[in-house]
Design a protein around this motif. Structure first.
Motif, PDB file in Angstrom:
ATOM      1  N   UNK A 264      58.667 106.615  20.965  1.00 21.89           N
ATOM      2  CA  UNK A 264      57.447 106.071  21.557  1.00 21.89           C
ATOM      3  C   UNK A 264      57.880 104.718  22.315  1.00 21.89           C
ATOM      4  N   UNK A 265      58.870 104.020  21.673  1.00 21.55           N
ATOM      5  CA  UNK A 265      59.211 102.651  22.120  1.00 21.55           C
ATOM      6  C   UNK A 265      59.903 102.889  23.779  1.00 21.55           C
ATOM      7  N   UNK A 266      60.636 103.837  23.659  1.00 22.76           N
ATOM      8  CA  UNK A 266      61.162 104.338  25.035  1.00 22.76           C
ATOM      9  C   UNK A 266      59.981 104.689  26.177  1.00 22.76           C
ATOM     10  N   UNK A 267      59.240 105.543  25.644  1.00 24.67           N
ATOM     11  CA  UNK A 267      58.383 106.127  26.548  1.00 24.67           C
ATOM     12  C   UNK A 267      57.106 105.097  27.082  1.00 24.67           C
ATOM     13  N   UNK A 268      56.893 104.184  26.233  1.00 24.38           N
ATOM     14  CA  UNK A 268      55.843 103.143  26.215  1.00 24.38           C
ATOM     15  C   UNK A 268      56.736 102.193  27.230  1.00 24.38           C
ATOM     16  N   UNK A 269      57.977 101.670  27.192  1.00 23.01           N
ATOM     17  CA  UNK A 269      58.573 100.905  27.989  1.00 23.01           C
ATOM     18  C   UNK A 269      58.697 101.388  29.502  1.00 23.01           C
ATOM     19  N   UNK A 270      58.610 102.710  29.645  1.00 24.41           N
ATOM     20  CA  UNK A 270      58.678 103.403  30.932  1.00 24.41           C
ATOM     21  C   UNK A 270      57.698 103.665  31.746  1.00 24.41           C
ATOM     22  N   UNK A 271      56.474 104.209  30.868  1.00 18.83           N
ATOM     23  CA  UNK A 271      55.103 104.490  31.485  1.00 18.83           C
ATOM     24  C   UNK A 271      54.235 103.652  31.513  1.00 18.83           C
ATOM     25  N   UNK A 272      54.612 102.471  30.826  1.00 20.45           N
ATOM     26  CA  UNK A 272      53.622 101.438  30.589  1.00 20.45           C
ATOM     27  C   UNK A 272      53.313 100.658  31.984  1.00 20.45           C
ATOM     28  N   UNK A 273      54.201 100.896  33.016  1.00 20.66           N
ATOM     29  CA  UNK A 273      54.238 100.362  34.386  1.00 20.66           C
ATOM     30  C   UNK A 273      54.515 101.740  35.220  1.00 20.66           C
ATOM     31  N   UNK A 274      53.604 102.289  35.919  1.00 23.99           N
ATOM     32  CA  UNK A 274      53.708 103.452  36.620  1.00 23.99           C
ATOM     33  C   UNK A 274      54.643 103.141  37.708  1.00 23.99           C
ATOM     34  N   UNK A 275      54.787 102.211  38.102  1.00 22.39           N
ATOM     35  CA  UNK A 275      55.914 101.824  39.050  1.00 22.39           C
ATOM     36  C   UNK A 275      57.491 102.297  38.570  1.00 22.39           C
ATOM     37  N   UNK A 276      57.719 101.770  37.343  1.00 20.06           N
ATOM     38  CA  UNK A 276      58.749 102.067  36.771  1.00 20.06           C
ATOM     39  C   UNK A 276      59.169 103.701  36.509  1.00 20.06           C
TER      40      UNK A 276
ATOM     41  N   UNK B 154      58.310 113.077  32.346  1.00 18.31           N
ATOM     42  CA  UNK B 154      58.057 111.985  32.650  1.00 18.31           C
ATOM     43  C   UNK B 154      57.796 112.088  34.336  1.00 18.31           C
ATOM     44  N   UNK B 155      58.786 112.657  35.097  1.00 16.30           N
ATOM     45  CA  UNK B 155      58.487 112.890  36.436  1.00 16.30           C
ATOM     46  C   UNK B 155      57.148 113.599  36.792  1.00 16.30           C
ATOM     47  N   UNK B 156      56.952 114.755  35.939  1.00 18.06           N
ATOM     48  CA  UNK B 156      55.541 115.342  36.101  1.00 18.06           C
ATOM     49  C   UNK B 156      54.308 114.557  35.509  1.00 18.06           C
ATOM     50  N   UNK B 157      54.548 114.013  34.502  1.00 16.20           N
ATOM     51  CA  UNK B 157      53.510 112.907  34.139  1.00 16.20           C
ATOM     52  C   UNK B 157      53.020 111.794  35.350  1.00 16.20           C
TER      53      UNK B 157
ATOM     54  N   UNK C  84      44.401 113.514  36.555  1.00 20.37           N
ATOM     55  CA  UNK C  84      44.652 112.197  35.733  1.00 20.37           C
ATOM     56  C   UNK C  84      46.047 112.568  34.915  1.00 20.37           C
ATOM     57  N   UNK C  85      46.468 111.574  34.445  1.00 19.72           N
ATOM     58  CA  UNK C  85      47.768 111.639  33.622  1.00 19.72           C
ATOM     59  C   UNK C  85      47.404 111.824  31.977  1.00 19.72           C
ATOM     60  N   UNK C  86      48.143 112.857  31.375  1.00 20.50           N
ATOM     61  CA  UNK C  86      48.083 112.962  30.149  1.00 20.50           C
ATOM     62  C   UNK C  86      48.297 111.625  29.170  1.00 20.50           C
ATOM     63  N   UNK C  87      47.406 111.457  28.084  1.00 21.60           N
ATOM     64  CA  UNK C  87      47.914 110.217  27.023  1.00 21.60           C
ATOM     65  C   UNK C  87      49.351 109.989  27.063  1.00 21.60           C
ATOM     66  N   UNK C  88      49.919 108.787  26.627  1.00 15.30           N
ATOM     67  CA  UNK C  88      51.210 108.667  26.368  1.00 15.30           C
ATOM     68  C   UNK C  88      51.575 109.431  24.933  1.00 15.30           C
TER      69      UNK C  88
END
Length: 213
Positions: free
Chosen positions: A105-117, A179-182, A187-191
């Motif tokens: 969860x920590x990794x995913x939120x750190x990456x997908x919290x900013x779609x640019x990242x 994450x690439x597909x997301x 719309x994007x699926x929830x984290x």
């Protein structure tokens, strides 16, 4: 070189401070430009315009766009590693599956919290050059070692089929693909969906006797 010369200031800032500030501006500009225009269709002129800096200032910091792309990618990964370490420390004594969920969860939120990242780290970095691909694989292997070290110390965790290096190549490949597909979905699926899928995969590899499987 004297201390006065090495710390010559302008408007209250030293040369070193201005360099740090400019790299921060180029980092933010690159995130936006690479994510919105793609790496392939962007230019140094685009990055300089977004940063509000000149091409001369760009070349004082970087040899070209590829070097900047790698720096952006590395900083995204570093921020994710820091987020995982902090989350695991805060979690304290939790059973193995719970810790895997916390870390993912920590990794995913750190990456997908900013779609640019997400776009830069999982889409734009891919296939840029042989050198960048080698670097990506090195980063993947470092992440694999981090996961192996953390997971193998937990009670009930087994060595996955083929060993940790093979298992982590498969797992991190799944992370990259998901994450690439997301990042492309609309719309994007929830984290939470990403976290659940990735936790399920890691648990299946490392905790075969987990009752939730």
């Amino acid at each position: 070189m004297s201390a006065a010369r090495s710390r010559h200031s302008y408007s209250g800032q030293s040369v070193a401070e201005r360099q740090v500030e400019r790299r921060a501006l180029f980092f933010e500009a690159a995130l936006t430009v690479f994510a919105e225009k793609t790496y392939a269709h962007s230019s140094i002129t685009d990055i300089c315009a977004a940063a509000g800096l000149s091409r001369r200032q760009f070349y004082e910091q970087y040899s070209g766009r590829e070097e900047l792309l790698v720096e952006v990618y590395d900083r995204i990964q570093e921020q994710a590693r820091d987020a995982v370490a902090q989350a695991l420390t805060a979690a304290g004594a939790v059973e193995a599956r719970g810790l895997m969920d916390v870390a993912i969860r920590a990794y995913t939120e750190a990456i997908v919290g900013d779609i640019r990242k997400a776009k830069v780290a999982f889409v734009e970095i891919v296939g840029v050059s042989e050198a960048v691909e080698r670097h990506r694989l090195e980063v993947r292997d470092r992440w694999g070692a981090v996961v192996e070290t953390a997971a193998s110390a937990l009670p009930g965790v087994r060595t996955p089929p083929g060993g940790w290096r093979v298992a982590m190549a498969a797992f991190i490949g799944a992370v990259n693909g998901l994450v690439h597909q997301w990042s492309l979905d609309d719309p994007r699926p929830p984290v939470d969906v990403l976290v659940e899928v990735l936790t399920t995969l890691l648990v299946a590899l490392a905790l075969p006797g987990d009752p939730a499987n």
